[in-house]
Design a protein around this motif. Sequence first.
Motif, PDB file in Angstrom:
ATOM      1  N   ASP A 139       1.045  -1.156  -0.030  1.00 21.66           N
ATOM      2  CA  ASP A 139       0.034  -0.009  -0.098  1.00 21.66           C
ATOM      3  C   ASP A 139       0.881   1.262  -0.194  1.00 21.66           C
ATOM      4  O   ASP A 139       0.524   2.020  -0.604  1.00 21.66           O
ATOM      5  N   MET A 140       1.955   1.216   0.693  1.00 20.46           N
ATOM      6  CA  MET A 140       2.867   2.273   0.744  1.00 20.46           C
ATOM      7  C   MET A 140       3.757   2.578  -0.217  1.00 20.46           C
ATOM      8  O   MET A 140       4.257   3.672  -0.337  1.00 20.46           O
ATOM      9  N   ILE A 141       3.793   1.629  -1.233  1.00 14.66           N
ATOM     10  CA  ILE A 141       4.646   1.978  -2.320  1.00 14.66           C
ATOM     11  C   ILE A 141       3.753   1.972  -3.733  1.00 14.66           C
ATOM     12  O   ILE A 141       4.143   1.705  -4.716  1.00 14.66           O
ATOM     13  N   ALA A 142       2.594   2.021  -3.644  1.00 10.64           N
ATOM     14  CA  ALA A 142       1.531   1.965  -4.655  1.00 10.64           C
ATOM     15  C   ALA A 142       1.767   2.723  -5.834  1.00 10.64           C
ATOM     16  O   ALA A 142       1.291   2.077  -6.759  1.00 10.64           O
ATOM     17  N   SER A 143       2.100   3.788  -5.597  1.00  9.01           N
ATOM     18  CA  SER A 143       2.295   4.651  -6.805  1.00  9.01           C
ATOM     19  C   SER A 143       3.399   3.967  -7.784  1.00  9.01           C
ATOM     20  O   SER A 143       3.380   4.169  -8.830  1.00  9.01           O
ATOM     21  N   TYR A 144       4.551   3.930  -6.959  1.00  5.38           N
ATOM     22  CA  TYR A 144       5.666   3.100  -7.913  1.00  5.38           C
ATOM     23  C   TYR A 144       5.007   2.046  -8.561  1.00  5.38           C
ATOM     24  O   TYR A 144       5.469   1.472  -9.552  1.00  5.38           O
TER      25      TYR A 144
ATOM     26  N   ASN B  79       7.241 -13.174 -16.840  1.00  5.97           N
ATOM     27  CA  ASN B  79       5.638 -12.913 -16.841  1.00  5.97           C
ATOM     28  C   ASN B  79       4.882 -12.786 -15.330  1.00  5.97           C
ATOM     29  O   ASN B  79       5.469 -13.225 -14.354  1.00  5.97           O
ATOM     30  N   GLY B  80       4.101 -11.716 -15.389  1.00  7.74           N
ATOM     31  CA  GLY B  80       3.349 -11.310 -14.228  1.00  7.74           C
ATOM     32  C   GLY B  80       4.245 -10.685 -13.238  1.00  7.74           C
ATOM     33  O   GLY B  80       5.570 -10.237 -13.414  1.00  7.74           O
ATOM     34  N   LEU B  81       3.417 -10.522 -11.844  1.00  4.93           N
ATOM     35  CA  LEU B  81       4.377  -9.762 -10.934  1.00  4.93           C
ATOM     36  C   LEU B  81       4.360 -10.765  -9.743  1.00  4.93           C
ATOM     37  O   LEU B  81       3.393 -11.322  -9.491  1.00  4.93           O
ATOM     38  N   ALA B  82       5.336 -10.714  -8.748  1.00  4.13           N
ATOM     39  CA  ALA B  82       5.724 -11.460  -7.760  1.00  4.13           C
ATOM     40  C   ALA B  82       4.477 -11.196  -6.710  1.00  4.13           C
ATOM     41  O   ALA B  82       3.784 -10.419  -6.622  1.00  4.13           O
ATOM     42  N   PRO B  83       4.321 -12.254  -5.911  1.00  2.00           N
ATOM     43  CA  PRO B  83       3.147 -12.085  -5.025  1.00  2.00           C
ATOM     44  C   PRO B  83       3.502 -10.847  -3.819  1.00  2.00           C
ATOM     45  O   PRO B  83       4.724 -10.656  -3.584  1.00  2.00           O
ATOM     46  N   VAL B  84       2.470 -10.419  -3.545  1.00  2.00           N
ATOM     47  CA  VAL B  84       2.687  -9.184  -2.298  1.00  2.00           C
ATOM     48  C   VAL B  84       2.603  -9.796  -0.934  1.00  2.00           C
ATOM     49  O   VAL B  84       1.557 -10.581  -0.653  1.00  2.00           O
ATOM     50  N   LYS B  85       2.956  -9.131   0.133  1.00  2.00           N
ATOM     51  CA  LYS B  85       2.876  -9.572   1.175  1.00  2.00           C
ATOM     52  C   LYS B  85       1.712  -8.923   1.954  1.00  2.00           C
ATOM     53  O   LYS B  85       1.616  -7.837   2.064  1.00  2.00           O
TER      54      LYS B  85
ATOM     55  N   ALA C  82       3.438  -7.276  11.035  1.00  2.00           N
ATOM     56  CA  ALA C  82       4.135  -8.278  10.553  1.00  2.00           C
ATOM     57  C   ALA C  82       4.932  -7.480   9.267  1.00  2.00           C
ATOM     58  O   ALA C  82       4.876  -6.422   8.953  1.00  2.00           O
ATOM     59  N   ASP C  83       6.021  -8.402   8.889  1.00  2.00           N
ATOM     60  CA  ASP C  83       6.971  -7.365   7.870  1.00  2.00           C
ATOM     61  C   ASP C  83       6.532  -7.994   6.655  1.00  2.00           C
ATOM     62  O   ASP C  83       6.648  -9.038   6.315  1.00  2.00           O
ATOM     63  N   THR C  84       5.907  -6.884   5.878  1.00  2.00           N
ATOM     64  CA  THR C  84       5.139  -7.247   4.741  1.00  2.00           C
ATOM     65  C   THR C  84       5.852  -6.672   3.372  1.00  2.00           C
ATOM     66  O   THR C  84       5.431  -6.457   2.359  1.00  2.00           O
ATOM     67  N   ARG C  85       7.115  -6.496   3.734  1.00  2.00           N
ATOM     68  CA  ARG C  85       8.071  -6.071   2.482  1.00  2.00           C
ATOM     69  C   ARG C  85       8.507  -7.124   1.759  1.00  2.00           C
ATOM     70  O   ARG C  85       8.961  -8.461   2.297  1.00  2.00           O
ATOM     71  N   ASN C  86       8.707  -6.967   0.455  1.00  2.00           N
ATOM     72  CA  ASN C  86       9.470  -7.697  -0.455  1.00  2.00           C
ATOM     73  C   ASN C  86       9.730  -7.143  -1.733  1.00  2.00           C
ATOM     74  O   ASN C  86       9.146  -5.933  -1.789  1.00  2.00           O
ATOM     75  N   TRP C  87      10.635  -7.657  -2.548  1.00  2.00           N
ATOM     76  CA  TRP C  87      10.960  -6.963  -3.825  1.00  2.00           C
ATOM     77  C   TRP C  87       9.685  -7.204  -4.890  1.00  2.00           C
ATOM     78  O   TRP C  87       9.678  -8.249  -5.498  1.00  2.00           O
TER      79      TRP C  87
END
Length: 477
Positions: free
Chosen positions: A29-34, A264-270, A418-423
């Motif tokens: 949510d916090m990097i949604a614009s990027y 293809n596609g985008l990695a899953p989000v946490k 929880a830590d919801t960060r990922n690449w």
Amino acid sequence: MINIRRNIFKASFFLGLVLFLSGCASYNDMIASYYKQIAAGNYTEAVKELDKNKLLQKPRNKLLFLMEKGKASHLSGDYENSNRYFNEADQLLENGIGGAMDAVVGTLVNPMTQSYKGEDFEKFMIHYYKALNYVYLGLNEDAIVEARRITLQSQEQGDKFNDKDSRYSKDAFSLMLQGLIYEQDGDINNAFIAYRNAAEVYLNSKDQTYYGVKIPAELKQDVLRMADRNGFTAELSRFEALFGMKYQAEPKPEGGELIFFWENGLAPVKKQEELFFSLIKGSNGDLFFTNLGGTIIIPFNHTYSNSNFSLNGVESLRATYPKYQAQPPHYSSATLSNGTQTVSFEKAEDINELAFKTLDQRFVKEMGKVLTRLAVKKSAEYALRQSAKGNGKDGKDNSLLEGLGIGMQLYSLLSEKADTRNWQSLPANISYTRIPLKKGENTLTLDLKGAGGNSDSKTITVNGTGKLQFYNYSTLR
């Protein structure tokens, strides 16, 4: 005194409310614009969003910033700057991220406040993009160095686990990439070793499938071809038997070949998941946590406890843990044509599968730390409340201790996150194919097909030089 208590309660409540509201948003949510710009293919705008995102500018998120910046720069064709960012990320990982104080912060607040150290598969993916960048820049020696570093990364990863058969201790895709780089350089001996190592990862796995990827037919051909070219007749026969196929040597195409990677596609989000546990003492006196249904049992981690720790006040615990959410890709299949021949793609890396399974593998260990930390906090809250009651008996004003107890309780409850960060700009999966080229200009057509029957196509031009070449294309939606 009543007013003092009321003010302390209000202050505690509003502190908790602020923590709660700031804690509701996930990293996604916090990097949604990027994320929106990168998914839409607006890579230049995506880079701008990265540069102005305050969350990613924080020191604890430096690795994430460098990986995202490296990926966005790669997608925009700025390979030199891309590797500048990836090299800095690499150096950060080699030097070690975090420390004693970082661990303390995570213990007192939540894992989101600690420095991000990267998922294991994310570290392998840095090598993938760096190697491609070097190849595209014509820096083949640097690409070879990157290929060698894949072996070091594999050894480091393998040393982390005793039970290597069921853990993500090797990355088959990275070993395949290593073989391809060696083959491009004409180092057929090391190419064979890398291909063989990749194949053995699959052969040693159940049903020859490793983290959602079945051993590619192309890899089988790579192993057999390199064994034949090296004159390793015994190895050729061994792998023919293992693969259940007979190798037929074919003439090398006049214009060489192209290895085409389709991302293809985008990695899953946490996202954040809430779980509830109780702390129980076993018949032998050992402490363990169990969920409401009794289906999860996690030993108490004494690392965070001390002689003052008490079971009193620790009835139930609300814990948070990251949970991956997959994002279905827009395209489901693709083919590549050179005008006379059409080839299909084979999956080489399933980042979706890796993300879900590696997170699940470390659940017990990490949840044990989370729960023990929460239990210690609850024990401290209980001790503070008891102190407040004790002070009240001798006629002294216990409002401050009472307020601190309430504040600490709210803080513990609402700061837990929880830590919801990922690449997040990584693809959901990477597929690849090998196609022959003619000498000179080649026009290739990539046909993409969606699950809903929709289709798109892209035309690329490649100059056949007689050598092996690489090309990667992303459909990040």
